[in-house]
Enzyme design. Sequence first.
Site, PDB file in Angstrom:
ATOM      1  CG  ASP A  10       1.207   1.585  -5.468  1.00 29.52           C
ATOM      2  OD1 ASP A  10       0.168   0.910  -5.434  1.00 29.52           O
ATOM      3  OD2 ASP A  10       1.686   2.140  -4.461  1.00 29.52           O
ATOM      4  CG  ASP A  12      -3.991   3.120  -2.097  1.00 24.92           C
ATOM      5  OD1 ASP A  12      -4.616   4.192  -2.059  1.00 24.92           O
ATOM      6  OD2 ASP A  12      -4.495   2.045  -2.466  1.00 24.92           O
ATOM      7  CD  GLU A  19      -2.711   2.434   2.298  1.00 26.86           C
ATOM      8  OE1 GLU A  19      -3.774   2.385   2.922  1.00 26.86           O
ATOM      9  OE2 GLU A  19      -2.431   1.635   1.392  1.00 26.86           O
ATOM     10  CD  GLU A  56      -7.825  -9.219  -0.058  1.00 28.13           C
ATOM     11  OE1 GLU A  56      -8.174  -8.057   0.223  1.00 28.13           O
ATOM     12  OE2 GLU A  56      -8.030  -9.722  -1.171  1.00 28.13           O
ATOM     13  NE  ARG A  84     -21.538  -4.332  -0.997  1.00 26.94           N
ATOM     14  CZ  ARG A  84     -21.197  -5.611  -1.160  1.00 26.94           C
ATOM     15  NH1 ARG A  84     -20.394  -5.969  -2.137  1.00 26.94           N
ATOM     16  NH2 ARG A  84     -21.678  -6.535  -0.356  1.00 26.94           N
ATOM     17  CB  THR A 123      -3.688   0.179  -7.479  1.00 27.79           C
ATOM     18  OG1 THR A 123      -3.949   0.360  -6.078  1.00 27.79           O
ATOM     19  CG2 THR A 123      -5.013   0.264  -8.213  1.00 27.79           C
ATOM     20  CB  THR A 124      -3.764  -3.619  -3.744  1.00 28.87           C
ATOM     21  OG1 THR A 124      -2.637  -4.393  -4.115  1.00 28.87           O
ATOM     22  CG2 THR A 124      -4.550  -4.336  -2.721  1.00 28.87           C
ATOM     23  CB  THR A 125      -7.133   0.631  -3.785  1.00 24.72           C
ATOM     24  OG1 THR A 125      -8.268   1.020  -2.999  1.00 24.72           O
ATOM     25  CG2 THR A 125      -6.994   1.561  -4.967  1.00 24.72           C
TER      26      THR A 125
HETATM   27  C1  XBP Z   1      -2.792  -0.617  -1.252  1.00 29.37           C
HETATM   28  C2  XBP Z   1      -3.582  -1.470  -0.409  1.00 29.37           C
HETATM   29  C3  XBP Z   1      -5.019  -1.251  -0.367  1.00 29.37           C
HETATM   30  C4  XBP Z   1      -5.434  -0.023   0.376  1.00 29.37           C
HETATM   31  C5  XBP Z   1      -6.896  -0.110   0.696  1.00 29.37           C
HETATM   32  O1  XBP Z   1      -1.665  -1.367  -1.690  1.00 29.37           O
HETATM   33  O2  XBP Z   1      -3.077  -2.360   0.233  1.00 29.37           O
HETATM   34  O3  XBP Z   1      -5.582  -2.358   0.264  1.00 29.37           O
HETATM   35  O4  XBP Z   1      -4.744   0.053   1.618  1.00 29.37           O
HETATM   36  O5  XBP Z   1      -7.632  -0.246  -0.456  1.00 29.37           O
HETATM   37  P1  XBP Z   1      -0.849  -0.911  -2.984  1.00 29.37           P
HETATM   38  P2  XBP Z   1      -8.869  -1.258  -0.553  1.00 29.37           P
HETATM   39  O6  XBP Z   1      -0.485   0.536  -2.791  1.00 29.37           O
HETATM   40  O7  XBP Z   1       0.374  -1.767  -2.976  1.00 29.37           O
HETATM   41  O8  XBP Z   1      -1.712  -1.177  -4.183  1.00 29.37           O
HETATM   42  O9  XBP Z   1      -9.564  -1.220   0.778  1.00 29.37           O
HETATM   43  O10 XBP Z   1      -9.702  -0.716  -1.666  1.00 29.37           O
HETATM   44  O11 XBP Z   1      -8.261  -2.620  -0.832  1.00 29.37           O
HETATM   45 MG    MG Z   2       1.364   1.478  -2.462  1.00 25.83          MG
END
Ligand code: XBP
Ligand code: MG
Length: 259
Positions: A10, A12, A19, A56, A84, A123-125
Site C-alpha cells: 500500500d 498512503d 495523509e 469519494e 484534479r 493503492t487507492t490513490t
Molecule cells: C488511501 C486513500 C486515498 C488518499 C488520497 O488509501 O484513501 O484516497 O487518502 O488519495 P490506501 P486520492 O492507503 O488504502 O490506498 O485523493 O488520490 O484518492
Molecule cells: Mg494506506
Amino acid sequence: MAGLHALIFDVDGTLADTERDGHRVAFNRAFAEAGLDWDWSAELYGELLSVTGGKERILYYLDHYNTRFVRPDDLNDFIADLHRSKTAHYMTLMAEGAIPLRPGVRRVLEETRAAGVRLAIATTTTPENVGALIRSTLPEGAMEWFDVIGAGDIVPNKKPAADIYAWVLRQMKVEARHVIAFEDSAHGLVAARGAGIERVVITVNDYTSAQDFADASVVLEDLGEPQVPATLLAGPAPTDGIVDLAFLRGLIETGDGLA
Ligand code: XBP
Ligand code: MG
C-alpha cells in the site's frame, strides 16, 4: 514450502505518512483555490478517512459534514475538477520533499529486491501521486523496481474491496500464497485478505492504531531500522525489532502469525 515470491505495498500511510501532512494539505489548498471555505482539520480528516479515494471522500464530506453546501448541477464534474487540482497540489508537495519514507521501507525494498523478490503497489490513490512520492524519496529509476503499480480508478471498487489486490495479483501472475502485503489500515487489510493474501504486515500510524488488525500476520509501529527497533504490537517478534527478508520468509514458510 510456499516460498516468498512477491511483496505488495500500500502507499498512503504504509510507504510514507502522507495523509495528514500530504493529502489533507493538498485537499485544503484545492478548496481555497476554488474559492471554497472548506477546511479539513487533522481531526476531521481522521473521520473522513473512513472512505477511501479522494473523490469519494469529498462526496462523503458533502453528504455527512457539509449538507448545506449548494451543489452545482454537475456535481461529479465539480468533484473531479477539485480532485484534479488536489492531485496537482499533492504532487507539488511531494516534489518539495514534504514527506519521507517510513522507517525500514527503503531497506526492505532494497533487500528483498536484491534477493529476487518481486515488488508491486496496490493503492487507492492516483498513479501520478505514486510516481511523485517514489521520485521524491527513492533513487532515480526506482519506478522500475515495481513490476506492477495498481492505483486509483483502474478497478471499479476501492479498498476495502479486494479489487485492486486481485488486479495486481493477476497482472503479476503470482499466487496469493507466495505474497505478503504491507498495509497501515483495516480497510487495506480487508482488501488484501479479500484477494486471498493470507500474510499481511501492518505498520500502524496515528490515524489507524486503534483499528482492528486481528486478521493480520504481524502488527508493528514500523518496519524498524538497525539501532532503532520497531515496537511490536501483535504477532511474532522480528529479530532485533527489524523486519527483514529472513523474517518475511519465516512468515510465509512457517505460517507464523496471528491469522
Ligand atoms: C488511501 C486513500 C486515498 C488518499 C488520497 O488509501 O484513501 O484516497 O487518502 O488519495 P490506501 P486520492 O492507503 O488504502 O490506498 O485523493 O488520490 O484518492
Ligand atoms: Mg494506506
